[in-house]
Design a protein around this motif. Structure first.
Motif: not given
Length: 165
Positions: A87, A134, A138, A152, A155-156, A158-160, A162-163
């Motif tokens: 990244r 993407d 996916k 899961d 991952q959820k 981590a996505q919450e 990251s923003p």
């Protein structure tokens, strides 16, 4: 026809060479040295060219990810580090491309060319391309991954996070 072959026979060539070498001349030594240097140079160049030999043996690359005895935590940590590195490289490449785009934009503005429309279209194209990639990734993951509620949830989470960063 006999006269032609008599003039080009190897015996006749050797006799002519012997006569030329035996004739007195002040340039004979220099001519012999130069001829030997040219001939030797040709052979040196030919010997340095190399030739076809046996093919090189294959180079075996061992992947550290295949080392036995690693725990799942070590594997996940290595994957996180590799992902972060990828990244970071991608972000650096995008920043470099953006700097180049800004330079072109500055040149366009200095010469009176309307660059805003082209820049906006480029941004839209890059965004759409990234969205397609993407979505394809996916879809592949959804097709091949087994349902894992722990993964899961991670991952959820981590996505919450990251923003917010």
């Amino acid at each position: 026809m006999k006269a032609f072959f008599r003039n080009v026979s190897p015996r006749r060539a050797l006799v002519d060479l012997w006569q030329v070498l035996g004739a007195p001349s002040e340039y004979r030594a220099i001519a012999l040295v130069l001829a030997a240097m040219v001939t030797g140079g040709i052979f040196v160049v030919m010997s340095n060219q190399g030739g076809r030999g046996l093919p090189r043996p294959p180079v075996v690359t061992y992947f550290p990810s295949l080392i036995e005895g690693r725990s799942d935590a070590e594997i996940l940590e290595e994957n996180r580090v590799a992902s972060a590195k990828a990244r970071a490289e991608e972000a650096e490449e995008e920043a470099s491309a953006e700097r180049v785009r800004q330079m072109y934009k500055a040149v366009g503005n200095a010469t009176g060319v309307d660059t805003k429309k082209a820049y906006d279209e480029g941004v839209a194209e890059r965004t759409e391309e990234k969205r397609k990639i993407d979505a394809a990734r996916k879809a592949i993951l959804d097709k091949h991954l087994v349902d894992n509620p722990v993964f899961d949830a991670e991952q959820k989470r981590a996505q919450e996070q990251s923003p917010a960063q």
